[in-house]
Design an enzyme around this catalytic site. Structure first.
Site, PDB file in Angstrom:
ATOM      1  N   HIS A 131       0.864  -1.092  -0.040  1.00 44.96           N
ATOM      2  CA  HIS A 131       0.121   0.031  -0.046  1.00 44.96           C
ATOM      3  C   HIS A 131       0.828   1.292  -0.136  1.00 44.96           C
ATOM      4  O   HIS A 131       1.455   1.579   1.024  1.00 44.96           O
ATOM      5  CB  HIS A 131      -1.009   0.114   1.301  1.00 44.96           C
ATOM      6  CG  HIS A 131      -1.817  -1.115   1.402  1.00 44.96           C
ATOM      7  ND1 HIS A 131      -2.485  -1.690   2.519  1.00 44.96           N
ATOM      8  CD2 HIS A 131      -2.568  -1.561   0.169  1.00 44.96           C
ATOM      9  CE1 HIS A 131      -3.434  -2.619   2.140  1.00 44.96           C
ATOM     10  NE2 HIS A 131      -3.449  -2.629   0.827  1.00 44.96           N
ATOM     11  N   GLN A 188       4.036  -1.043   4.908  1.00 46.91           N
ATOM     12  CA  GLN A 188       4.490  -2.329   5.551  1.00 46.91           C
ATOM     13  C   GLN A 188       3.520  -3.442   5.517  1.00 46.91           C
ATOM     14  O   GLN A 188       3.519  -4.267   6.263  1.00 46.91           O
ATOM     15  CB  GLN A 188       4.927  -1.937   7.154  1.00 46.91           C
ATOM     16  CG  GLN A 188       5.946  -0.730   7.155  1.00 46.91           C
ATOM     17  CD  GLN A 188       6.024  -0.354   8.590  1.00 46.91           C
ATOM     18  OE1 GLN A 188       5.801  -1.269   9.543  1.00 46.91           O
ATOM     19  NE2 GLN A 188       6.288   0.841   8.819  1.00 46.91           N
ATOM     20  N   HIS A 189       2.866  -3.393   4.446  1.00 45.63           N
ATOM     21  CA  HIS A 189       1.716  -4.378   3.994  1.00 45.63           C
ATOM     22  C   HIS A 189       2.022  -5.057   2.782  1.00 45.63           C
ATOM     23  O   HIS A 189       1.502  -5.076   1.718  1.00 45.63           O
ATOM     24  CB  HIS A 189       0.327  -3.756   3.937  1.00 45.63           C
ATOM     25  CG  HIS A 189      -0.096  -2.709   4.958  1.00 45.63           C
ATOM     26  ND1 HIS A 189      -1.077  -1.587   4.962  1.00 45.63           N
ATOM     27  CD2 HIS A 189       0.220  -2.687   6.348  1.00 45.63           C
ATOM     28  CE1 HIS A 189      -1.105  -1.122   6.012  1.00 45.63           C
ATOM     29  NE2 HIS A 189      -0.550  -1.993   6.904  1.00 45.63           N
ATOM     30  N   LEU A 190       3.294  -5.946   2.826  1.00 43.82           N
ATOM     31  CA  LEU A 190       3.770  -6.512   1.962  1.00 43.82           C
ATOM     32  C   LEU A 190       3.213  -7.799   1.710  1.00 43.82           C
ATOM     33  O   LEU A 190       3.081  -8.750   2.376  1.00 43.82           O
ATOM     34  CB  LEU A 190       5.367  -6.799   2.405  1.00 43.82           C
ATOM     35  CG  LEU A 190       5.946  -5.400   2.967  1.00 43.82           C
ATOM     36  CD1 LEU A 190       7.506  -6.045   3.063  1.00 43.82           C
ATOM     37  CD2 LEU A 190       5.916  -4.258   1.870  1.00 43.82           C
TER      38      LEU A 190
END
Length: 561
Positions: free
Chosen positions: A345, A496-498
Site C-alpha cells: 500500500h 509495511q503491508h507486503l
C-alpha cells in the site's frame, strides 16, 4: 532423536532416534558426554524428523503451529530467526507497549530485520521496510490495526481459480480467530485467540474528535464497525491491543499452548534453505549459535513473509531459472513467479504542527480512528484510507522538525507492483526490494486526490483550535498537479503491508507459485503459508488476512488437501 527439557517434550514416534534424552531440568544428567544441552536437538549428525517444520514464527507461523499442534500425534517444529520471550514478564517493553507502536519498528531496533527497499526507480535504495525478527514476527512490532479486507478482495482471489477463498467461505475462519470485545453478531467471533477492541468516543483524543467531525462535515458517514462487510466512512479502528498491550500472535497463539509436548519452538535459528531429494522437500538447513544443522520434515511450510519466503525459495533453487543461474544458484525447479508480484500500500504522510496550548496525551494510542472511502472516479470500493497519528518523542526516520501530528494517506489497492530479487548467492545478504510505486498514473491520481482531501479536512473549522501549520506539502505544491506529483514521487513510502511474492493460483497460471492450498507447484512436501501467497493487497492492514491464511491452510493440512 527426541528431547524432553523442562516442560517441553517431543514425540519419539516421529523421529529417527539415535538416542533418547530425558531431562526434567536442564542442569540434570544423564545426557551424552560433551553435548551442549542448549543445542541438543540440533547436534551435528543427529537424524531428526518432524511431521511438520514451520519456518518463521510470525503472524502466520505462530497461528499455523498452534493449530497443527492441536493434534497430539503430530510433531511440530517452529523455527524462528529472532529471539523468544516465553512469558509476559520477560517480554520487552518496546514490543509490549502498543501505544508507543513505532518504537519497535524503528530502523536498527533490536527486533526489526531493518530491510531497505527502492520505492521508485528514480529514488535510492534506502526506504526503510520494517519486518519483525522475534517470535510473533511483524505482529510484535506493528501498529495493531485488526482490519479485514472487503469481501471483494477475497472474491477476486476466488475468481482467479482459488474457489476456497471466497469471502463467504472465509467468514467462519475470521470469526474463529478473534474475540471481539465490543461487537457480538454474525460477523464477529467471541472465543478466538486474538482479542479485538476499539477506542470508545469518550476516550478519543482532541485530534481524533477533530478528525471525526471534519470527515462528517465533508459528507462521510460515521460508523462503529470497520469489519462489517458493508462498512465505509469514518470509524474507530479495530485493534489487537487491550489496555495498551500489543497482542501479537506470540502472546495470543503461542504462549497459551507452550505446554504441548508435540510442539518445539527453536528461536535464534536462521533457516537458509530447503533441501530436496529430486522434487521432494525433505529437510531444512539452518544456523544457530554459529553452527549449521539440518532437520528433516514430512512437510515443510515456509511462513517467513513476503520478503523471506521467496528469498529462502530462491536460495533453495526454486525460482526463475534465468535469475537463479545469473546469481549462481543451482536450479532445483524453475518457477518464474517466485519473488514477482510484490505488492504493498503506497502512502505519504502530511505533517502538521499543533497550536502551542494544545496538550496531547501521549500515553494514549497514537491512532484511534480511520477513514475508508472510494477515490473520485474509482470503481474500487474503499480503495483509500486516511489515518491521523500523533507523536510523543523524536521518532528517528519517522518525524521531521516541528512535527506534532501527521495524516497518512494510503492507497489501499494500487495497480503497480514490484519484485524481490537476489543480489548474491549468500543467503545472509538482503534481497533487492523494488516497489515500483506510482508507475501507474491511476495510482498517482488517487494519492494526489487523497492529499488534497486531507488539506480540505484540516482546513475545516474542526481543526481551528488544534492545527498551527501544515509543514508539508506546501500550498504551492498542493495547487499544482505537476508539483504535487513530484512531491508524491519523492515522498511515497511503504505501509509495511507486503504481499504477493509467492502468489496462489492454479498451475495454468504461469506466475502462480502455490496452489490455493499453499502447496508449491511442482514440488512435493513444501507449502507456503503467509502474506506472500495473497494475489493482491486486501483493502485493509494485512495482519488479519495473514493470520486468516494460517487458519485456513491449517484446515487444508488437517483435511489432507
Amino acid at each position: 532423536m527426541a528431547l524432553l527439557s523442562g516442560a517441553i517434550a517431543l514425540s519419539a514416534r516421529s523421529f529417527s532416534a539415535r538416542w533418547l534424552v530425558v531431562v526434567e531440568h536442564p542442569t540434570q544428567l544423564p545426557y551424552p558426554s560433551g553435548v551442549n544441552l542448549s543445542k541438543l536437538i540440533f547436534v551435528a549428525g543427529a537424524s531428526m524428523k518432524y511431521d511438520v517444520i514451520v519456518v518463521g514464527a510470525g503472524s502466520a507461523g505462530c497461528a499455523l503451529a498452534a493449530r497443527l499442534s492441536e493434534d497430539p500425534e503430530r510433531s511440530v517444529l517452529l523455527l524462528e530467526a529472532g529471539p523468544d520471550y516465553p512469558d509476559i514478564e520477560t517480554y520487552p517493553e518496546a514490543l509490549k507497549n502498543g501505544y508507543q507502536s513505532e518504537l519497535a519498528s524503528l530502523h536498527g531496533s533490536e527486533h526489526n530485520w531493518s530491510f531497505v527497499g527502492k520505492p521508485t526507480p528514480e529514488r535510492p535504495n534506502d526506504m526503510y521496510a520494517p519486518r519483525g525478527k522475534v517470535v510473533g514476527g511483524t505482529s510484535a512490532i506493528n501498529g495493531q490495526v485488526f482490519l479485514r479486507g472487503v469481501p471483494e478482495d477475497y472474491d477476486s482471489w476466488a475468481a482467479a481459480g482459488n474457489d476456497e477463498w471466497e469471502y463467504i467461505k472465509l467468514l467462519p475462519t475470521f470469526r474463529r480467530m478473534e474475540t471481539d470485545l465490543d461487537i457480538r453478531d454474525d460477523f464477529h467471533g467471541n472465543d478466538g485467540p486474538m482479542r479485538v477492541r476499539r477506542h470508545k468516543e469518550e476516550a478519543w483524543e482532541p485530534l481524533m474528535h477533530a478528525f471525526h467531525a471534519a470527515c462528517v462535515s465533508e459528507g462521510f458517514r460515521s460508523g462503529e464497525d470497520m469489519n462489517n462487510p458493508e462498512s465505509s466512512g469514518v470509524a474507530p479502528l479495530p485493534m489487537n491491543n487491550v489496555d495498551g498491550v500489543r497482542l501479537s500472535t506470540a502472546l495470543s497463539y503461542i504462549n497459551p499452548i507452550r505446554h504441548r509436548l508435540n510442539l518445539t519452538i527453536k528461536p535464534n535459528a536462521l533457516t537458509t534453505r530447503v533441501l530436496f531429494e529430486g522434487k521432494k522437500a525433505v529437510a531444512v538447513e539452518a544456523e544457530s549459535g554459529g553452527e549449521t544443522f539440518v532437520v528433516e520434515g514430512e512437510l515443510i511450510v515456509l511462513s517467513s513473509g513476503s520478503i523471506a519466503s521467496p528469498h529462502i525459495l530462491m536460495h533453495s533453487g526454486v525460482g526463475p531459472r534465468g535469475h537463479l543461474e545469473e546469481v549462481g544458484i543451482p536450479v532445483v525447479h524453475d518457477l518464474p513467479g517466485v519473488g514477482q508480484n510484490y505488492r504493498d500500500h503506497p502512502q505519504v504522510g502530511i505533517a502538521f504542527s499543533a497550536q502551542d496550548d494544545v496538550q496531547m496525551n501521549f500515553e494514549a494510542s497514537r491512532t484511534q480512528l480511520g477513514l475508508r472511502y472510494t477515490a473520485t472516479g474509482s470503481d474500487l470500493r474503499n480503495d483509500m484510507v486516511l489515518f491521523p497519528t500523533t507523536f510523543s518523542t523524536p521518532m528517528g526516520d519517522l518525524t521531521g522538525p516541528g512535527e506534532d501530528f501527521r495524516m497518512s494517506c494510503i492507497l489501499n489497492l494500487a495497480m503497480g507492483h514490484g519484485q524481490v530479487t537476489l543480489t548474491s548467492p549468500d543467503p545472509h545478504v538482503q534481497p533487492l526490494l523494488e516497489y515500483h510505486f506510482l508507475e501507474d498514473e491511476r495510482d498517482t491520481e488517487r494519492l494526489r486526490d487523497g492529499v488534497r482531501l486531507i488539506v480540505r479536512l484540516t482546513e475545516s473549522g474542526a481543526y481551528q483550535d488544534i492545527l498551527k501549520e501544515r509543514l508539508y506539502p506546501t500550498d504551492e505544491q498542493v495547487a499544482s498537479d505537476e508539483l504535487l506529483n513530484a512531491w508524491l514521487h519523492e515522498n511515497v513510502r511503504t505501509s509495511q503491508h507486503l504481499v504477493g511474492t509467492c502468489k496462489m493460483g492454479p498451475a495454468s497460471d504461469p506466475m502462480a507459485v502455490v496452489s490455493q492450498y499453499g502447496s508449491v507447484h511442482g514440488i512435493e512436501g513444501l507449502r507456503v503459508c503467509d502474506a506472500s501467497i495473497m494475489r493482491d493487497t486486501p483493502r485493509a492492514n494485512t495482519n488479519v488476512s495473514t493470520i486468516m491464511i494460517a487458519e485456513k491452510i491449517s484446515d487444508f493440512i488437517k483435511e489432507g488437501k
